[in-house]
Design a protein around this motif. Structure first.
Motif, PDB file in Angstrom:
ATOM      1  N   ASP A  42      16.845  -5.370  -7.895  1.00  0.00           N
ATOM      2  CA  ASP A  42      17.623  -4.757  -9.004  1.00  0.00           C
ATOM      3  C   ASP A  42      18.695  -4.129  -7.920  1.00  0.00           C
ATOM      4  OD1 ASP A  42      17.137  -7.012 -11.041  1.00  0.00           O
ATOM      5  OD2 ASP A  42      15.412  -5.691 -11.418  1.00  0.00           O
ATOM      6  N   GLY A  43      17.536  -3.456  -7.436  1.00  0.00           N
ATOM      7  CA  GLY A  43      19.268  -1.926  -6.797  1.00  0.00           C
ATOM      8  C   GLY A  43      18.448  -1.003  -6.792  1.00  0.00           C
ATOM      9  N   VAL A  44      17.007  -0.683  -7.854  1.00  0.00           N
ATOM     10  CA  VAL A  44      16.514   0.982  -8.236  1.00  0.00           C
ATOM     11  C   VAL A  44      15.969   1.069  -7.500  1.00  0.00           C
ATOM     12  CG1 VAL A  44      15.387   1.631  -9.399  1.00  0.00           C
ATOM     13  CG2 VAL A  44      16.676  -0.223 -10.355  1.00  0.00           C
ATOM     14  N   THR A  45      16.431   2.410  -6.349  1.00  0.00           N
ATOM     15  CA  THR A  45      15.276   3.055  -5.711  1.00  0.00           C
ATOM     16  C   THR A  45      14.523   3.617  -6.207  1.00  0.00           C
ATOM     17  OG1 THR A  45      16.767   4.999  -6.539  1.00  0.00           O
ATOM     18  CG2 THR A  45      17.721   3.993  -4.245  1.00  0.00           C
ATOM     19  N   LEU A  46      13.504   3.697  -4.958  1.00  0.00           N
ATOM     20  CA  LEU A  46      11.752   4.098  -5.933  1.00  0.00           C
ATOM     21  C   LEU A  46      12.281   5.498  -6.061  1.00  0.00           C
ATOM     22  CD1 LEU A  46       8.502   4.019  -5.158  1.00  0.00           C
ATOM     23  CD2 LEU A  46       8.797   4.722  -3.481  1.00  0.00           C
ATOM     24  N   ALA A  47      13.159   6.114  -5.684  1.00  0.00           N
ATOM     25  CA  ALA A  47      13.081   7.513  -5.778  1.00  0.00           C
ATOM     26  C   ALA A  47      14.135   8.134  -7.935  1.00  0.00           C
ATOM     27  CB  ALA A  47      14.528   8.145  -5.594  1.00  0.00           C
ATOM     28  N   ASP A  48      14.266   7.089  -7.850  1.00  0.00           N
ATOM     29  CA  ASP A  48      14.910   5.995  -9.195  1.00  0.00           C
ATOM     30  C   ASP A  48      13.563   5.817  -9.958  1.00  0.00           C
ATOM     31  OD1 ASP A  48      17.636   7.032  -9.116  1.00  0.00           O
ATOM     32  OD2 ASP A  48      17.862   5.731  -8.984  1.00  0.00           O
ATOM     33  N   ALA A  49      12.541   5.148  -9.820  1.00  0.00           N
ATOM     34  CA  ALA A  49      11.775   4.331 -10.630  1.00  0.00           C
ATOM     35  C   ALA A  49      11.054   5.658 -10.360  1.00  0.00           C
ATOM     36  CB  ALA A  49      11.133   3.626  -9.631  1.00  0.00           C
ATOM     37  N   VAL A  50      10.793   6.752  -9.608  1.00  0.00           N
ATOM     38  CA  VAL A  50       9.326   7.533  -9.636  1.00  0.00           C
ATOM     39  C   VAL A  50       9.983   8.748 -10.980  1.00  0.00           C
ATOM     40  CG1 VAL A  50       8.087   6.802  -7.917  1.00  0.00           C
ATOM     41  CG2 VAL A  50       9.735   8.895  -7.628  1.00  0.00           C
ATOM     42  N   ARG A  51      11.459   8.577 -10.860  1.00  0.00           N
ATOM     43  CA  ARG A  51      11.932  10.019 -11.792  1.00  0.00           C
ATOM     44  C   ARG A  51      11.504   9.167 -13.236  1.00  0.00           C
ATOM     45  NH1 ARG A  51      15.925  10.010  -9.512  1.00  0.00           N
ATOM     46  NH2 ARG A  51      15.894  11.561  -8.178  1.00  0.00           N
ATOM     47  N   SER A  52      11.251   8.036 -13.582  1.00  0.00           N
ATOM     48  CA  SER A  52      11.873   7.349 -14.604  1.00  0.00           C
ATOM     49  C   SER A  52      10.686   6.928 -15.442  1.00  0.00           C
ATOM     50  CB  SER A  52      12.086   5.917 -14.507  1.00  0.00           C
ATOM     51  OG  SER A  52      13.634   5.876 -14.236  1.00  0.00           O
ATOM     52  N   ALA A  53       9.376   7.657 -14.557  1.00  0.00           N
ATOM     53  CA  ALA A  53       8.110   6.869 -14.382  1.00  0.00           C
ATOM     54  C   ALA A  53       7.606   9.258 -15.184  1.00  0.00           C
ATOM     55  CB  ALA A  53       7.109   6.983 -13.584  1.00  0.00           C
ATOM     56  N   GLY A  54       8.810   9.947 -14.802  1.00  0.00           N
ATOM     57  CA  GLY A  54       7.996  10.999 -15.141  1.00  0.00           C
ATOM     58  C   GLY A  54       7.316  11.746 -13.910  1.00  0.00           C
ATOM     59  N   ALA A  59      11.244   6.334   1.762  1.00  0.00           N
ATOM     60  CA  ALA A  59       9.916   5.728   0.691  1.00  0.00           C
ATOM     61  C   ALA A  59      11.340   5.647  -0.204  1.00  0.00           C
ATOM     62  CB  ALA A  59       9.053   6.663   0.436  1.00  0.00           C
ATOM     63  N   ARG A  60      11.627   7.177  -0.387  1.00  0.00           N
ATOM     64  CA  ARG A  60      12.686   7.214  -1.674  1.00  0.00           C
ATOM     65  C   ARG A  60      13.811   6.559  -1.499  1.00  0.00           C
ATOM     66  NH1 ARG A  60      10.731  12.658  -1.044  1.00  0.00           N
ATOM     67  NH2 ARG A  60      11.531  13.029   0.775  1.00  0.00           N
ATOM     68  N   ARG A  61      14.438   5.748  -0.618  1.00  0.00           N
ATOM     69  CA  ARG A  61      15.802   5.314  -0.276  1.00  0.00           C
ATOM     70  C   ARG A  61      15.419   3.888  -0.111  1.00  0.00           C
ATOM     71  NH1 ARG A  61      16.365   8.858   4.114  1.00  0.00           N
ATOM     72  NH2 ARG A  61      16.258   6.407   5.511  1.00  0.00           N
ATOM     73  N   LEU A  62      13.918   3.208  -0.226  1.00  0.00           N
ATOM     74  CA  LEU A  62      13.336   1.690  -0.853  1.00  0.00           C
ATOM     75  C   LEU A  62      13.968   1.068  -1.969  1.00  0.00           C
ATOM     76  CD1 LEU A  62       9.453   2.271   0.043  1.00  0.00           C
ATOM     77  CD2 LEU A  62      11.714   0.927   2.073  1.00  0.00           C
ATOM     78  N   THR A  63      14.569   0.300  -1.932  1.00  0.00           N
ATOM     79  CA  THR A  63      15.353  -0.231  -3.416  1.00  0.00           C
ATOM     80  C   THR A  63      14.643  -1.429  -3.652  1.00  0.00           C
ATOM     81  OG1 THR A  63      17.101  -2.038  -1.786  1.00  0.00           O
ATOM     82  CG2 THR A  63      17.115   0.380  -2.859  1.00  0.00           C
ATOM     83  N   ASP A  64      14.313  -1.817  -4.910  1.00  0.00           N
ATOM     84  CA  ASP A  64      14.394  -3.471  -5.799  1.00  0.00           C
ATOM     85  C   ASP A  64      15.063  -4.123  -5.569  1.00  0.00           C
ATOM     86  OD1 ASP A  64      15.528  -2.764  -7.714  1.00  0.00           O
ATOM     87  OD2 ASP A  64      13.421  -2.161  -9.266  1.00  0.00           O
ATOM     88  N   CYS A  94       0.681  -1.641  -0.327  1.00  0.00           N
ATOM     89  CA  CYS A  94       0.532  -0.382  -0.281  1.00  0.00           C
ATOM     90  C   CYS A  94       0.781   1.752   0.150  1.00  0.00           C
ATOM     91  CB  CYS A  94      -1.173  -0.147   0.949  1.00  0.00           C
ATOM     92  SG  CYS A  94      -1.535  -1.084   1.034  1.00  0.00           S
ATOM     93  N   LEU A  95       1.952   1.287  -0.462  1.00  0.00           N
ATOM     94  CA  LEU A  95       3.408   2.038  -0.892  1.00  0.00           C
ATOM     95  C   LEU A  95       2.473   3.770  -1.147  1.00  0.00           C
ATOM     96  CD1 LEU A  95       6.229   2.739  -1.106  1.00  0.00           C
ATOM     97  CD2 LEU A  95       5.854   3.225  -2.997  1.00  0.00           C
ATOM     98  N   GLY A  96       1.589   3.672  -2.281  1.00  0.00           N
ATOM     99  CA  GLY A  96       0.673   5.088  -2.509  1.00  0.00           C
ATOM    100  C   GLY A  96      -0.156   5.271  -1.448  1.00  0.00           C
ATOM    101  N   SER A  97      -1.045   4.668  -1.009  1.00  0.00           N
ATOM    102  CA  SER A  97      -2.387   5.143   0.589  1.00  0.00           C
ATOM    103  C   SER A  97      -1.089   5.116   1.485  1.00  0.00           C
ATOM    104  CB  SER A  97      -2.468   4.359   0.411  1.00  0.00           C
ATOM    105  OG  SER A  97      -2.794   3.125   0.677  1.00  0.00           O
ATOM    106  N   ARG A  98      -0.390   4.890   1.444  1.00  0.00           N
ATOM    107  CA  ARG A  98       0.492   5.272   2.903  1.00  0.00           C
ATOM    108  C   ARG A  98       1.640   6.228   2.113  1.00  0.00           C
ATOM    109  NH1 ARG A  98       1.590   0.650   6.602  1.00  0.00           N
ATOM    110  NH2 ARG A  98       1.198  -1.254   5.489  1.00  0.00           N
ATOM    111  N   LEU A  99       1.371   7.047   1.768  1.00  0.00           N
ATOM    112  CA  LEU A  99       2.195   8.183   1.102  1.00  0.00           C
ATOM    113  C   LEU A  99       1.653   9.190   1.216  1.00  0.00           C
ATOM    114  CD1 LEU A  99       5.285   6.938  -1.362  1.00  0.00           C
ATOM    115  CD2 LEU A  99       5.802   8.166   0.425  1.00  0.00           C
ATOM    116  N   MET A 100       0.398   8.543   0.785  1.00  0.00           N
ATOM    117  CA  MET A 100      -0.830  10.083   0.426  1.00  0.00           C
ATOM    118  C   MET A 100      -0.606  10.115   2.423  1.00  0.00           C
ATOM    119  SD  MET A 100      -4.249  10.135  -0.626  1.00  0.00           S
ATOM    120  CE  MET A 100      -4.496  10.153  -2.009  1.00  0.00           C
ATOM    121  N   THR A 101      -1.742   9.375   3.140  1.00  0.00           N
ATOM    122  CA  THR A 101      -1.718   9.310   4.393  1.00  0.00           C
ATOM    123  C   THR A 101      -0.597  10.131   5.509  1.00  0.00           C
ATOM    124  OG1 THR A 101      -1.711   7.373   4.759  1.00  0.00           O
ATOM    125  CG2 THR A 101      -3.950   8.520   3.697  1.00  0.00           C
ATOM    126  N   GLY A 102       1.099   9.855   4.971  1.00  0.00           N
ATOM    127  CA  GLY A 102       1.855  10.733   5.686  1.00  0.00           C
ATOM    128  C   GLY A 102       2.038   9.588   6.726  1.00  0.00           C
TER     129      GLY A 102
END
Length: 394
Positions: free
Chosen positions: A147-159, A140-145, A125-133
């Motif tokens: 393959d070592g890709v961070t959430l920060a990099d993933a959302v940046r790649s998604a625009g 969250a930004r430091r979370l990695t998949d 529930c990443l999106g709803s957890r972020l929304m509600t605080g």
């Protein structure tokens, strides 16, 4: 062709079976684009919020909105219905309401939350957890998949701008009532002979990461008495997990990763993930404490070290009883039943009036390729959702 049929080829996992669709990966981005196109084809105005949730508005966005929706991602090798059924049913409910000539008297929206399963970054529930605080944005930004890709990099790649991740009081404040439709993950409706029901509660649940560190070495050249093999306490922890889950609790180790992972190599470390659930927080914590104690004892006996990290946790959710009973009555007295599965609706329930509709699952199997719902029951679910939205948005 149904809307679910339209996405049946997207994200098929040839190795595991079923589907692997994870937050902000190419497959989920394809599904997000599909949803945008379907929503726009219905004249809905689509926007993406700071945390990557998609919003499709029927009419002008506004406060006290009636919101429905779910998610498009899956667990690894998951089924076709968990998440997408709630999204496609929401689109179909709009079609049904328009066919009835209904025009909402309140703002109405479909929301699609990202990474509900936590299959890529480990937090459900990443999106709803972020929304509600409920989730710290720096964490969250430091979370990695894997393959070592961070959430920060993933959302940046998604625009998206990773700096914008975090609590969204404006978006949350727009939700007057949230209703999520979902395939039932269990056999409650089968036993009740009902195609549709409403949710009463969600078990307390969380995820913990156990990392055992020993000494990597040669499988043939290292005598058994000279080993500090982390695989042994990991295996004993898995066995302890089954023993600790008593009195209706559920405890599962569904993922284990040895490092380096060679057949003829004694692992230097082993990481496993525990999913634990029970009726309330004290009982859930007690289960985890028992498993942790067994893990510590096993690690000590093998000369290994143990680190335990809580990755996510949610207390018991009791859905708004007034809203629950109102919707059950609106649908002709459908049954109310609890669930052991977590949902974005469960995160939102602490902040806004929230309800869930369940669609019968003939086998009760979920999070697996065999997950299923009969077409007639799916149609009944879409019709029930349309009835609920009409009732709430007059």
């Amino acid at each position: 062709m149904s809307l679910l049929d339209a996405i049946a080829d997207v994200g098929v996992d040839q190795r595991r079976g079923g589907y692997s669709r994870h937050g902000f990966d190419p497959v989920e981005l394809e599904l997000r684009s599909w949803f945008v196109a379907e929503a726009q084809a219905r004249g809905l105005a689509v926007e993406t919020d700071r945390n990557g949730t998609l919003w499709a508005w029927w009419g002008a966005p506004g406060d006290r909105a009636i919101v429905t929706g779910s998610h498009l991602d899956s667990v690894p090798g998951g089924g076709a219905f968990d998440g997408p059924l709630g999204v496609t049913s929401a689109l179909e409910a709009v079609d049904l309401l328009r066919a009835r000539g209904f025009t909402p008297g309140k703002p109405l929206a479909i929301a699609v939350f990202p990474e509900e399963e936590g299959g890529r970054f480990g937090v459900a529930c990443l999106g709803s957890r972020l929304m509600t605080g409920a989730l710290d944005p720096d964490k969250a930004r430091r979370l990695t998949d894997p393959d070592g890709v961070t959430l920060a990099d993933a959302v940046r790649s998604a625009g998206l701008d990773p700096a914008g991740l975090g609590r969204d009081p404006v978006g949350l404040g727009r939700i007057g009532t949230f209703v999520e439709l979902h395939v039932e993950q269990g056999r409650g409706l089968v036993d009740l002979a009902a195609p549709v029901g409403v949710a009463s509660s969600i078990l307390a649940h969380g995820r913990w990461r156990f990392t055992f560190t020993g000494e990597g070495n040669h499988a043939g050249a290292t005598m058994m008495g000279d080993r500090r093999d982390p695989m042994l306490p990991a295996a004993m922890t898995i066995a302890a997990t089954r023993k600790a889950a008593v009195a209706g609790a559920r405890a599962t180790v569904g993922r284990i990763v040895p490092n380096p992972g060679g057949t003829n190599v004694i692992a230097s470390s082993v990481t496993l993930w525990l999913d634990a659930r029970a009726d309330d927080t004290p009982r859930t914590r007690a289960v985890v404490a028992d498993i942790t104690a067994a893990a510590q004892a096993a690690a000590l006996a093998e000369g290994c070290e143990l680190t335990v990290t809580e990755e996510s946790y949610g207390d018991t959710v009791h859905f708004d009883p007034v809203l629950r009973d109102d919707l059950a009555a609106c649908l002709g007295g459908v049954p109310a039943l609890p669930t052991g599965a977590g949902h974005d609706a469960g995160i939102l329930a602490a902040h806004v009036p929230t309800a869930m509709l369940f669609v019968r699952n003939p086998t009760g199997v979920s999070h697996a390729p065999q997950e299923f719902a009969e077409p007639a029951d799916c149609a009944a679910g879409s019709a029930a959702l349309a009835d609920v939205l009409e009732h709430l948005a007059q």
